[in-house]
Design an enzyme around this catalytic site. Structure first.
Site, PDB file in Angstrom:
ATOM      1  N   THR A 101       0.868  -1.175   0.000  1.00 13.86           N
ATOM      2  CA  THR A 101       0.000   0.000   0.000  1.00 13.86           C
ATOM      3  C   THR A 101       0.904   1.224   0.000  1.00 13.86           C
ATOM      4  O   THR A 101       1.654   1.458   0.947  1.00 13.86           O
ATOM      5  CB  THR A 101      -0.926   0.019   1.227  1.00 13.86           C
ATOM      6  OG1 THR A 101      -1.771  -1.126   1.178  1.00 13.86           O
ATOM      7  CG2 THR A 101      -1.783   1.274   1.239  1.00 13.86           C
ATOM      8  N   LYS A 176      -7.345   1.262  -2.667  1.00 11.33           N
ATOM      9  CA  LYS A 176      -6.916   0.809  -1.337  1.00 11.33           C
ATOM     10  C   LYS A 176      -7.160   1.886  -0.289  1.00 11.33           C
ATOM     11  O   LYS A 176      -7.491   1.593   0.860  1.00 11.33           O
ATOM     12  CB  LYS A 176      -5.435   0.414  -1.360  1.00 11.33           C
ATOM     13  CG  LYS A 176      -4.911  -0.127  -0.023  1.00 11.33           C
ATOM     14  CD  LYS A 176      -5.639  -1.390   0.443  1.00 11.33           C
ATOM     15  CE  LYS A 176      -5.214  -1.812   1.842  1.00 11.33           C
ATOM     16  NZ  LYS A 176      -3.879  -2.413   1.904  1.00 11.33           N
ATOM     17  N   LYS A 244       0.524   4.675   8.482  1.00 14.72           N
ATOM     18  CA  LYS A 244       1.091   5.115   7.198  1.00 14.72           C
ATOM     19  C   LYS A 244      -0.006   5.232   6.147  1.00 14.72           C
ATOM     20  O   LYS A 244      -0.094   6.226   5.420  1.00 14.72           O
ATOM     21  CB  LYS A 244       2.176   4.126   6.757  1.00 14.72           C
ATOM     22  CG  LYS A 244       2.743   4.343   5.364  1.00 14.72           C
ATOM     23  CD  LYS A 244       2.137   3.422   4.297  1.00 14.72           C
ATOM     24  CE  LYS A 244       2.442   1.968   4.539  1.00 14.72           C
ATOM     25  NZ  LYS A 244       1.929   1.094   3.457  1.00 14.72           N
TER      26      LYS A 244
END
Length: 292
Positions: A101, A176, A244
Site C-alpha cells: 500500500t 486501497k 502510514k
C-alpha cells in the site's frame, strides 16, 4: 492470454503477508527468487525451494515477473528506482507488480519509469491481512494498463479471490485508500461495541454471535473482535503500517478538498496508541485505547 513458459517470479518482501504469498507461487510450481532485508524471515521459503538473492538488482537480473510487498512508500521507491532497483536494472518486457500500500503518485511514477525501459508496471495493493494472505483469499485492487493486468491475472489469481481491475496507473492505490478509510472508522465501532458488551456484563463472544451476522457485520467484527476478546494482539497488519496508510489517505483527501472526520479521528487514536509502544501490534490493539 497465457504466461510464458519461461516465467521466473521475483518476490521482494517476505514479511507477515509476503511470506505466505511467495509460498503460494512456489506451491503452484513457479521458480521463485526472493529478497528481503531480513533473511531469517525467508528461511522457510528457502527450505521450500525459493532461491535467495542479495539485492533487488539481482532479482531484476533473474526474474521476468517481479512482485513487491514492502513497508513504506520510501521502501517502494528504493526497491524500484534506487541504484539497485528493479526498474533501474530491469530488463525489457519484465512485469513489475507492487502490492504494497503506497501512494497513487508513486504508482504513476513507477509506471512511467517502467514504460521508458519497455517494462510493464501494475499497482496492486491488497486487503485481507495475514488470514487472506495465508488462505490465498486476498482482495486485490489493480491499476495500470489493462493488457498488463490481463497478462498477470493468472499469477494474481494464485494470491487472491477478489481481483478487480480499477483503471489507469494509481487506481489500485486510490481504491486501497477507499478500503482503509472504510476500515478506520469501522475499527472504532468494533472496539466500542466489544468494550460496551464487557462493561454491560455480557459475554462478548456470545454478543458476537448475534451482531456479526446482522446489519453490523464486517470483516473486522468477524475476524478481529475475537482476537480482542482473547487478548491476542499479534499483527495480522501492523498499527505502524495502518497509520502510514491513513496518512496517505488524509493527504490525498486534502488534495481533493474533501473532509474525512472519521478517518482523522481514527488516525489520531492509532497515533496515540503507537506513542504508548503499540506500533508493532496488530490493528485490533485499538481495543487497548479504552484500557489505557
Amino acid at each position: 492470454m497465457h504466461l510464458r513458459e519461461d516465467t521466473v517470479i521475483g518476490f521482494i518482501g517476505t514479511g507477515v503477508m509476503g511470506n505466505s504469498m511467495a509460498g503460494h507461487l512456489l506451491h503452484a510450481g513457479y521458480p521463485v527468487v526472493i529478497y528481503s532485508r531480513t533473511r531469517t524471515k525467508a528461511e522457510d521459503l528457502i527450505a521450500k525451494g525459493a532461491v535467495w538473492t542479495n539485492s533487488p538488482k539481482e532479482i531484476a537480473e533473474k526474474a521476468n515477473v517481479i512482485i513487491t510487498m514492502v513497508g513504506y512508500p520510501a521502501d517502494v521507491e528504493e526497491v524500484y528506482l534506487g541504484e539497485n532497483g528493479v526498474i533501474t536494472n530491469g530488463r525489457k518486457n519484465t512485469y513489475v507488480i507492487d502490492m504494497t500500500t503506497s501512494t497513487p503518485t508513486l504508482a504513476k511514477k513507477i509506471h512511467e519509469e517502467a514504460r521508458k525501459k519497455e517494462m510493464f508496471a501494475l499497482d496492486a495493493p491488497v486487503s485481507g491481512g495475514d488470514i487472506g494472505a495465508r488462505e490465498a483469499k486476498l482482495s486485490i485492487m489493480v491499476g495500470g494498463d489493462e493488457a498488463s493486468f490481463k497478462e498477470m491475472a493468472p499469477i494474481l489469481g494464485l494470491l487472491g479471490t477478489n481481483i478487480v481491475y480499477q483503471g489507469k496507473a494509481g487506481s489500485g492505490q486510490h481504491t486501497k485508500m477507499c478500503n482503509q478509510i472504510a476500515i478506520a472508522s469501522n475499527m472504532i465501532g468494533v472496539c466500542e461495541a466489544i468494550i460496551y458488551a464487557e462493561k454491560a456484563g455480557l459475554n462478548a463472544e456470545t454478543v458476537l454471535k448475534s451482531i456479526s451476522l446482522g446489519a453490523a457485520g464486517s470483516w473486522s467484527l468477524s475476524n478481529l473482535a475475537p482476537r480482542m476478546i482473547n487478548d491476542n494482539f499479534e499483527p495480522g497488519f501492523y498499527i505502524k503500517h495502518f497509520i502510514k496508510d491513513m496518512n496517505i489517505a488524509l493527504q490525498e483527501a486534502k488534495d481533493m478538498g474533501m473532509e474525512t472526520p472519521g478517518l482523522a479521528l481514527a488516525q489520531k487514536m492509532y497515533a496515540d496508541l503507537a506513542d504508548t509502544g503499540e506500533e508493532n501490534s496488530g490493528t485490533q490493539a485499538l481495543y487497548k485505547y479504552w484500557k489505557k
